[in-house]
Design an enzyme around this catalytic site. Sequence first.
Site: not given
Length: 618
Positions: A203, A404
């Site tokens: 991430k 996401s």
Amino acid sequence: MSFKPLSALRRGFGLFWRTLDATRRTFFNLLFLLILVVLVMALFSGGIKPLTPKTALVINLKGAIVEQSSGSVQDTLLANVNGESRRQVQLRDILTVLDAAATDKGVGSVVLMLEDLDAAGMAQLNDIGAAIDRVKAAGKPVVAWAGNYDQRQYLLASHATEVYLHPMGMVNVKGFGRYRNYYRDALDKVGVTVNLMKVGTYKSFAEPYIGNGPSDAAAEAEAVLYNALWQGYTASVEKSRKLPAGAINGMIDQLPQLMEAAGGDGAKVMLQAKLVDGLTTRDELRAMMIKRGEYDSDGKSFRQIGFDDYLGRHRPKVFGDAVGVVVASGEITDGSAGPGAIGGNSTSNQIRRAREDDQIKAVVLRVDSPGGSAFASELIRRELELTRAAGKPVIVSMGNVAASGGYWIAMAADEVIADPATITGSIGVFAILPTAEKVVDKLGVHTAGTTTTWLADAYNPLRPLDPRFRQLVQSSINHIYSEFTTRAASARKTTPAKIDAVGQGRVWTGAQARERGLVDRLGSYEDALKAAAARAKLPADYRVAYIERESNRVERFLNMFGASASQALTIQLKLGMLPTGLPASSVKEVARDMAWLSELNSGKEPFAAITHCLCSMP
């Protein structure tokens, strides 16, 4: 009789007002009469007359290709008044025009003018390329021309029957990849500490704020992603242009030597590399099209019809059973958002409207989003879940990016269809809490007070982050990641552990996501519409209804005449601390990154759980 100034002023103003009111009523009465005449003429004129045979459809794409236009009709009119020429072209409109041209007996050929195309994603370009192929399959030649091609423009051009370039032009195919700005040292110098809480090794959204370069994991993931996208790009071009495998990379590797041998003539190099079929000026292109088609004495050119005029001939049906399309394009935010953006409440309301509309038998969610608010994403996902429970099939069509939060909202579908070049995945969560205690120390500012509990002022940007608050936020982030993986596992009929193995914030291409079970199959936007219609058992001539923000009266009036409601909005932030010699594009990038850091903590809640991928099409 004495003169009374106030009385005379009142009478004069009254006369002026009555005159103004009469003028206003007369104007609108005449306007209404004009509309009535136009409608009557349209009703009794026998409809739109067919095109004369051998008419060339000229598609001059200007601006950015978008899933949904942003801005209102008033915005567009204001931009025109201000002399702004930026515009947006909806993907759906381009596909409508190309598919209509394939079956229109009046259209003899298509001319693509591509040099003013500003921006488009790979998935969109692939959809348009497939539509160009359908035109060619119908036996109609497609000619592409530009003064110069960038690699997006050239991907479209490569699908044409013939590709032409200006003799002083160039095909700028150069590959994928990017350098990102990193602000750790800059933030340290001004005294800002960025506190990051996340789940997901890959991430990388917040890395620019906490480091001076990419982590090894981020560098690895981006290399895999870009190499896969580039392999798909070159394979597509080489197939369309009938070039041997590896020809594009070979040309780039040898470009300095090829340019030297051609005396610096880039257009000649492109012709020798067979990327183009000929070198022509615009007037030579016109002469060629006149020779192939029919001469139009009025326009003193070949017989032709433009994109907007041709689109106006193909208005969508407004009655009958339909596939409803909700476009989720842009970053996902809490609350409501206008066209071209995603609001948790507003997009949920659009899905609800589709569910409650008896004429809509199935729903397609077209996703082009890097994510955003986890809460807003869940609101949208829940509405899709309710839609399926109500008996209406739900198909997700992934566009350029569905990562996401953009992946989160896709987890309540009967089927998920991605383009091979879609950027998706990035299953991960983070929160950023910047503090500026070092800044206030330098300024001699002190903060102190009394609270009844430690939590009352746990996050104060002017004080170091309380470790207890950090622990609280991290626990919340861990929980949301667990929710993310659990919901994804349920949607993909697998286990949370297997989702975690391909999650951890890592991004994938659509083709890679298919291999890892994150999407059901690869396909186009048209494939998604067909899948929805098939599940709903709709006839072949089913209607497509776009569920969008309800327009106001002015917009409905202008849309009757085909007025565009699009405008490309550009927000430029000028930072006084930056040297004036920096290129404008670099200043805008820094401004955007700093604006993100500020906006992440401008909400009502003490922190926000973000499911966002700092990814975009290369």
